[in-house]
Design an enzyme around this catalytic site. Structure first.
Site, PDB file in Angstrom:
ATOM      1  N   HIS A   1      -1.046  12.309   0.593  1.00 20.93           N
ATOM      2  CA  HIS A   1      -1.427  10.930   0.914  1.00 20.93           C
ATOM      3  C   HIS A   1      -2.705  10.910   1.732  1.00 20.93           C
ATOM      4  O   HIS A   1      -2.798  11.528   2.802  1.00 20.93           O
ATOM      5  CB  HIS A   1      -0.329  10.219   1.695  1.00 20.93           C
ATOM      6  CG  HIS A   1      -0.700   8.815   2.074  1.00 20.93           C
ATOM      7  ND1 HIS A   1      -0.770   7.795   1.158  1.00 20.93           N
ATOM      8  CD2 HIS A   1      -1.054   8.262   3.269  1.00 20.93           C
ATOM      9  CE1 HIS A   1      -1.136   6.665   1.766  1.00 20.93           C
ATOM     10  NE2 HIS A   1      -1.308   6.934   3.051  1.00 20.93           N
TER      11      HIS A   1
ATOM     12  N   HIS B   1      -6.314   7.888   2.117  1.00 15.83           N
ATOM     13  CA  HIS B   1      -6.853   6.630   1.645  1.00 15.83           C
ATOM     14  C   HIS B   1      -8.007   6.932   0.693  1.00 15.83           C
ATOM     15  O   HIS B   1      -7.962   7.933  -0.022  1.00 15.83           O
ATOM     16  CB  HIS B   1      -7.246   5.755   2.829  1.00 15.83           C
ATOM     17  CG  HIS B   1      -6.076   5.311   3.646  1.00 15.83           C
ATOM     18  ND1 HIS B   1      -6.181   4.679   4.866  1.00 15.83           N
ATOM     19  CD2 HIS B   1      -4.740   5.417   3.415  1.00 15.83           C
ATOM     20  CE1 HIS B   1      -4.973   4.407   5.347  1.00 15.83           C
ATOM     21  NE2 HIS B   1      -4.081   4.855   4.490  1.00 15.83           N
TER      22      HIS B   1
ATOM     23  N   HIS C   1       0.838  -1.206   0.000  1.00 14.68           N
ATOM     24  CA  HIS C   1       0.000   0.000   0.000  1.00 14.68           C
ATOM     25  C   HIS C   1       0.867   1.247   0.000  1.00 14.68           C
ATOM     26  O   HIS C   1       0.632   2.179  -0.752  1.00 14.68           O
ATOM     27  CB  HIS C   1      -0.931   0.014   1.213  1.00 14.68           C
ATOM     28  CG  HIS C   1      -1.787   1.229   1.297  1.00 14.68           C
ATOM     29  ND1 HIS C   1      -1.493   2.287   2.130  1.00 14.68           N
ATOM     30  CD2 HIS C   1      -2.915   1.576   0.623  1.00 14.68           C
ATOM     31  CE1 HIS C   1      -2.422   3.222   1.980  1.00 14.68           C
ATOM     32  NE2 HIS C   1      -3.293   2.813   1.080  1.00 14.68           N
ATOM     33  N   HIS C   2       1.876   1.278   0.873  1.00 13.24           N
ATOM     34  CA  HIS C   2       2.852   2.374   0.818  1.00 13.24           C
ATOM     35  C   HIS C   2       4.156   1.947   1.483  1.00 13.24           C
ATOM     36  O   HIS C   2       4.203   0.966   2.229  1.00 13.24           O
ATOM     37  CB  HIS C   2       2.305   3.676   1.438  1.00 13.24           C
ATOM     38  CG  HIS C   2       2.134   3.650   2.928  1.00 13.24           C
ATOM     39  ND1 HIS C   2       0.919   3.642   3.554  1.00 13.24           N
ATOM     40  CD2 HIS C   2       3.046   3.657   3.932  1.00 13.24           C
ATOM     41  CE1 HIS C   2       1.072   3.653   4.862  1.00 13.24           C
ATOM     42  NE2 HIS C   2       2.358   3.659   5.116  1.00 13.24           N
TER      43      HIS C   2
ATOM     44  N   GLN D   1       9.774   0.982   6.207  1.00 12.47           N
ATOM     45  CA  GLN D   1       8.475   0.496   6.683  1.00 12.47           C
ATOM     46  C   GLN D   1       7.580   0.231   5.481  1.00 12.47           C
ATOM     47  O   GLN D   1       7.438   1.083   4.604  1.00 12.47           O
ATOM     48  CB  GLN D   1       7.800   1.525   7.587  1.00 12.47           C
ATOM     49  CG  GLN D   1       6.446   1.087   8.123  1.00 12.47           C
ATOM     50  CD  GLN D   1       5.645   2.237   8.691  1.00 12.47           C
ATOM     51  OE1 GLN D   1       5.081   3.046   7.972  1.00 12.47           O
ATOM     52  NE2 GLN D   1       5.609   2.319  10.019  1.00 12.47           N
TER      53      GLN D   1
ATOM     54  N   MET E   1      -6.157   8.774   6.384  1.00 13.41           N
ATOM     55  CA  MET E   1      -4.944   9.524   6.695  1.00 13.41           C
ATOM     56  C   MET E   1      -5.007  10.858   5.975  1.00 13.41           C
ATOM     57  O   MET E   1      -5.541  10.947   4.864  1.00 13.41           O
ATOM     58  CB  MET E   1      -3.683   8.772   6.253  1.00 13.41           C
ATOM     59  CG  MET E   1      -3.321   7.584   7.103  1.00 13.41           C
ATOM     60  SD  MET E   1      -1.720   6.881   6.605  1.00 13.41           S
ATOM     61  CE  MET E   1      -1.462   5.694   7.920  1.00 13.41           C
TER      62      MET E   1
ATOM     63  N   HIS F   1       3.679  -0.948   4.397  1.00 14.47           N
ATOM     64  CA  HIS F   1       2.298  -1.235   4.794  1.00 14.47           C
ATOM     65  C   HIS F   1       1.704  -2.170   3.752  1.00 14.47           C
ATOM     66  O   HIS F   1       1.576  -1.817   2.581  1.00 14.47           O
ATOM     67  CB  HIS F   1       1.482   0.064   4.870  1.00 14.47           C
ATOM     68  CG  HIS F   1       0.035  -0.163   5.185  1.00 14.47           C
ATOM     69  ND1 HIS F   1      -0.935   0.779   4.905  1.00 14.47           N
ATOM     70  CD2 HIS F   1      -0.622  -1.218   5.746  1.00 14.47           C
ATOM     71  CE1 HIS F   1      -2.116   0.309   5.278  1.00 14.47           C
ATOM     72  NE2 HIS F   1      -1.952  -0.890   5.790  1.00 14.47           N
TER      73      HIS F   1
END
Length: 325
Positions: free
Chosen positions: A208, A210, A67-68, A141, A285, A143
Site C-alpha cells: 500500500h 498512494h 480509498h481504503h 476504519q 504511505m 478512509h
C-alpha cells in the site's frame, strides 16, 4: 452499535458474531455516514462470548467511494459512539467525537483498497476472535478520499465459523515515516528482528502506497555464522495495481525467532514540493502487510516501524549486507 446484516439461515445476534452452522456470512457497515474529504471514520462491533474464526473478507464498496478499509481486532474500541473520527493525524471532524481506532490491544486483521477482490483464507486457517481471545470488538476504519453528498454504508462481508481452526492467522504490518523529496526517487525501508518464540508461515502479502509508489517489496533475512545476510523474497508488487492480498513467493517459507523481516517502498516524486508520510490523501504511505498462520499463539506485537528516509537506511541502522536491487 453498527448494523450487522445477516446473510445465511443460521441464527445471529445483532451485537455479536455467533454461528449455529458450519459457516456464516455477515456484514458490518457504516450506518449511513456523510463523510468529508480525507476523513477517517470508525465503527465497532462487540463480539459474543462464543469464540469465532474469521476465514474470508469481501469489501462492500468501490474505490470511487472508499480509498481504503482497515479491519482491526481490539480488546476495547477507541469509542463507545456509533461512529467516530479516528484520523489521529489529519484534520479533526468537528461534528464527530475523536478517538483512536482501538482503546487497547489493536491488531490489524484485514486491509482493502483499489477494488481488490475478496480474500479467502487457506483451509484450516482463521483469525480467532471473541470468546477467550484478546479480540472482543471488531473496528472497521474507512478512509474517504472525497466528500459525499449522500449517506454511505460502505462495509465488509465477513465469513466466520464457530468450528475451531487448527491454524491461527494474524497480520503483520511493516510501515515507515519519512519524507519524499521533490523531484527525486527515494527508497523507504524498515527492518525488525522477530523476538518472540513463534514459527510464522506467511501465505499472503499486500502492498500500500498512494500515488507516488512504484514498487513495494518484503523480504526475509537470515544471517549466517559469518554475519553474511541471505535474502528471501516474501513478495514484490506495483502498489498502483489493485491492493489485494496475493500469495507469497514461497508457500513453504517460515519465519522464526531471530530472523529479520524487512520491507522497501520505492517512490518517485515529480512534483516541486516534498511529500511527507502521513494520513491524508496528499501525504504518502509505505505499508507492507504479511498475513501468516501459526500452529500455536500468534505474535503479540505485529507492527514493525522505522522513521524512513532520510533518517533510516538498511545499510546504516540495520547493518544489512548483500541487499538485493
Amino acid at each position: 452499535m453498527p448494523r450487522l446484516y445477516h446473510l445465511s439461515s443460521c441464527a445471529i445476534l445483532l451485537v455479536a458474531i455467533a454461528t449455529y452452522c458450519d459457516a456464516t456470512k455477515s456484514q458490518i457497515r457504516m450506518p449511513g455516514v456523510v463523510p468529508e474529504a480525507d476523513s477517517y471514520l470508525c465503527t465497532s462491533l462487540e463480539l459474543s462470548d462464543q469464540e469465532n474464526y474469521l476465514t474470508g473478507f469481501k469489501a462492500l464498496t468501490t474505490k470511487g467511494t472508499a480509498h481504503h478499509i482497515l479491519l482491526f481486532g481490539c480488546e476495547e474500541p477507541g469509542s463507545e459512539e456509533l461512529v467516530w473520527d479516528c484520523g489521529e493525524m489529519n484534520k479533526p471532524d468537528d461534528e464527530l467525537p475523536r478517538a483512536p481506532t482501538c482503546g487497547s490491544k489493536p491488531a490489524i486483521l484485514y486491509a482493502w483498497a483499489l477494488d481488490a477482490p475478496p480474500l479467502e483464507l487457506p483451509k484450516d486457517v482463521g483469525f480467532q476472535v471473541g470468546g477467550l481471545s484478546n479480540i472482543r470488538h471488531l473496528v472497521m476504519q474507512v478512509h474517504y478520499m472525497h466528500s459525499k453528498q449522500e449517506p454511505d454504508e460502505t462495509g465488509l462481508e465477513i465469513t466466520h465459523t464457530e468450528e475451531p481452526q487448527p491454524k491461527l492467522a494474524a497480520t503483520m504490518l511493516l510501515v515507515t515515516g519519512g519524507t519524499l523529496p521533490k523531484n527525486k526517487t527515494e527508497s523507504f525501508e524498515t527492518a525488525c528482528v522477530i523476538e518472540e518464540d513463534v514459527v510464522m508461515h506467511p501465505f499472503a502479502y499486500r502492498t500500500h502506497t498512494h500515488r507516488h509508489g512504484k514498487e513495494v517489496s518484503g523480504w526475509l533475512v537470515k544471517e549466517d555464522e559469518k554475519q553474511e545476510d541471505h535474502w528471501e523474497l516474501i513478495g514484490k508488487r506495483d502498489p498502483q495495481l489493485p491492493q489485494m492480498f496475493v500469495p507469497v513467493e514461497d508457500s513453504s517459507m517460515t519465519i522464526q525467532q531471530g530472523d529479520m523481516v524487512t520491507a522497501r517502498c520505492v517512490m518517485n516524486n515529480n512534483e516541486n514540493h516534498d511529500v511527507s508520510m502521513g494520513a491524508t490523501g496528499e501525504d504518502e504511505m509505505c505499508n507492507f502487510y504479511i498475513m501468516y498462520w501459526t500452529d500455536g499463539d500468534v505474535m503479540h506485537d505485529n507492527t514493525c516501524y522505522s522513521p524512513g528516509a532520510p533518517d533510516y537506511r538498511w545499510t546504516r541502522e540495520a547493518d544489512l549486507n548483500h541487499i538485493p536491487k
